[in-house]
Design a protein around this motif. Structure first.
Motif, short mmCIF file in Angstrom:
data_model
loop_
_atom_site.label_atom_id
_atom_site.label_comp_id
_atom_site.label_asym_id
_atom_site.label_seq_id
_atom_site.Cartn_x
_atom_site.Cartn_y
_atom_site.Cartn_z
N TYR A 52 58.00 22.96 90.19
CA TYR A 52 58.80 24.04 89.61
C TYR A 52 58.74 25.36 90.37
O TYR A 52 59.53 26.26 90.11
N TRP A 68 64.62 21.00 85.58
CA TRP A 68 64.99 20.35 84.33
C TRP A 68 64.90 18.83 84.52
O TRP A 68 65.88 18.10 84.46
N ASP A 70 64.57 14.90 84.35
CA ASP A 70 64.97 13.94 83.32
C ASP A 70 63.78 13.24 82.69
O ASP A 70 63.80 12.89 81.51
N TYR A 71 62.70 13.05 83.47
CA TYR A 71 61.54 12.33 82.94
C TYR A 71 60.72 13.18 81.97
O TYR A 71 59.77 12.69 81.36
N MET A 72 61.07 14.46 81.82
CA MET A 72 60.38 15.32 80.85
C MET A 72 61.28 15.73 79.69
O MET A 72 60.85 16.46 78.80
N ARG A 73 62.51 15.24 79.68
CA ARG A 73 63.42 15.60 78.60
C ARG A 73 63.23 14.67 77.40
O ARG A 73 64.07 13.86 77.05
N ASN A 74 62.06 14.80 76.80
CA ASN A 74 61.73 14.04 75.60
C ASN A 74 60.89 14.93 74.70
O ASN A 74 60.40 15.98 75.13
N ASP A 77 57.22 15.83 76.12
CA ASP A 77 57.04 16.57 77.38
C ASP A 77 57.87 17.84 77.51
O ASP A 77 57.51 18.73 78.28
N MET A 78 58.96 17.95 76.78
CA MET A 78 59.86 19.09 76.97
C MET A 78 59.17 20.45 76.79
O MET A 78 59.48 21.39 77.53
N ILE A 81 57.89 21.95 80.19
CA ILE A 81 58.74 22.28 81.33
C ILE A 81 58.61 23.78 81.62
O ILE A 81 58.88 24.61 80.76
N GLU A 123 70.81 13.49 89.00
CA GLU A 123 70.30 14.60 88.19
C GLU A 123 71.32 15.72 88.01
O GLU A 123 71.13 16.59 87.16
#
Length: 282
Positions: A52, A68, A70-74, A77-78, A81, A123
């Protein structure tokens, strides 16, 4: 382009110490023994700061992208970020901004080229392929060489595949021992511009994290590679010394089973820059 070998300042997220106190303190100690002082990055939410923090293109140009992943958009994990704006303000660094979604671990800098995994197109679905390439060339001021995305590796980070050596040479991890089909694809893509050296380990029982030797920390002074008290340690050390002949006496190993077990290694947890850009930090 500021290359890894031109950097002389090392930072890690303060969260790295919180999550991995023993190994982080040992990393600091090993680097301090080589005359390398590591500083903390405040206002971060997780430890993989390579992903980041901005990309340094010149002494004064830093590219800040949209982080941003995709593997942390849950839901789990969000919250972790990190938006590095507050950290960068504290450091006194101004950046060139883009809305393009990028992970810093997917940027391998070479003198006139950046190597990236082509997951970046997935992405950024609102951008055409041409728009993505044009924006990357504008930001990094160089050619972009794309590697195919092995979807078995969800992150799609180039720093788990390849590193720039010098001149026209790159070093690829032991992908031929992991997935020969993808190794051929990587080799074909890289060979368009570079001579490709490859890591290889002669062991009866391969260690499951032997991919991570390629994810070393490189600055002007040293190269530090992860180690696991496994036979591959010395083989990786010897091969990397042979590739980086000008570093031969400055390549060290640092034990880090916990951090690598969590999904990253020394390049992932560090942010390295060339001095001269910081107005508020020693």
């Amino acid at each position: 382009m500021i290359l890894d070998r031109q950097t002389n300042k090392v930072f890690v997220s303060e969260k790295t110490l919180e999550y991995f106190p023993t190994e982080t303190n040992h990393i600091f100690e090993c680097l301090a023994n080589q005359g390398v002082l590591v500083k903390y990055l405040p206002f971060t939410k997780e430890g993989w700061c390579r992903d980041y923090m901005p990309i340094q293109v010149s002494k004064t140009k830093f590219v800040q992208y949209r982080y941003w992943p995709d593997y942390m958009r849950n839901i789990v994990d969000m919250p972790y970020i990190t938006d590095p704006s507050e950290t960068l303000s504290w450091l006194g660094i101004e950046t060139v901004k883009t809305t393009l979604i990028i992970d810093g671990g997917n940027v391998i800098k070479c003198p006139d080229c950046v190597i990236m995994v082509d997951k970046i197109f997935k992405e950024n679905p609102d951008w055409t392929r041409t728009q993505v390439i044009e924006e990357l060339e504008r930001l990094f001021e160089c050619e972009i060489l794309f590697l195919p995305w092995d979807r078995a590796e969800k992150y799609g980070h180039a720093d788990g595949i390849v590193r720039y050596i010098r001149d026209n040479k790159v070093l690829m991890t032991n992908y031929s021992q992991i997935d020969a089909r993808f190794a051929d694809k990587f080799r074909k893509a890289l060979s368009k511009k570079f001579e490709v050296e490859e890591l290889h380990y002669d062991v009866e029982s391969p260690h499951r994290h032997n991919w991570s030797y390629i994810n070393f920390l490189q600055i002007h002074d040293i190269i530090a590679i992860p180690s696991f008290n496994e036979p591959e340690d010395q083989q990786a050390l010897a091969q990397i010394k042979d590739c980086f002949k000008d570093y031969r006496c400055k390549v060290i190993t640092i034990p880090m089973k916990e951090i690598v077990g969590a999904g990253g290694a020394l390049n992932c947890i560090s942010w390295t820059i060339a001095s001269g850009a910081l107005s508020n930090y020693p």
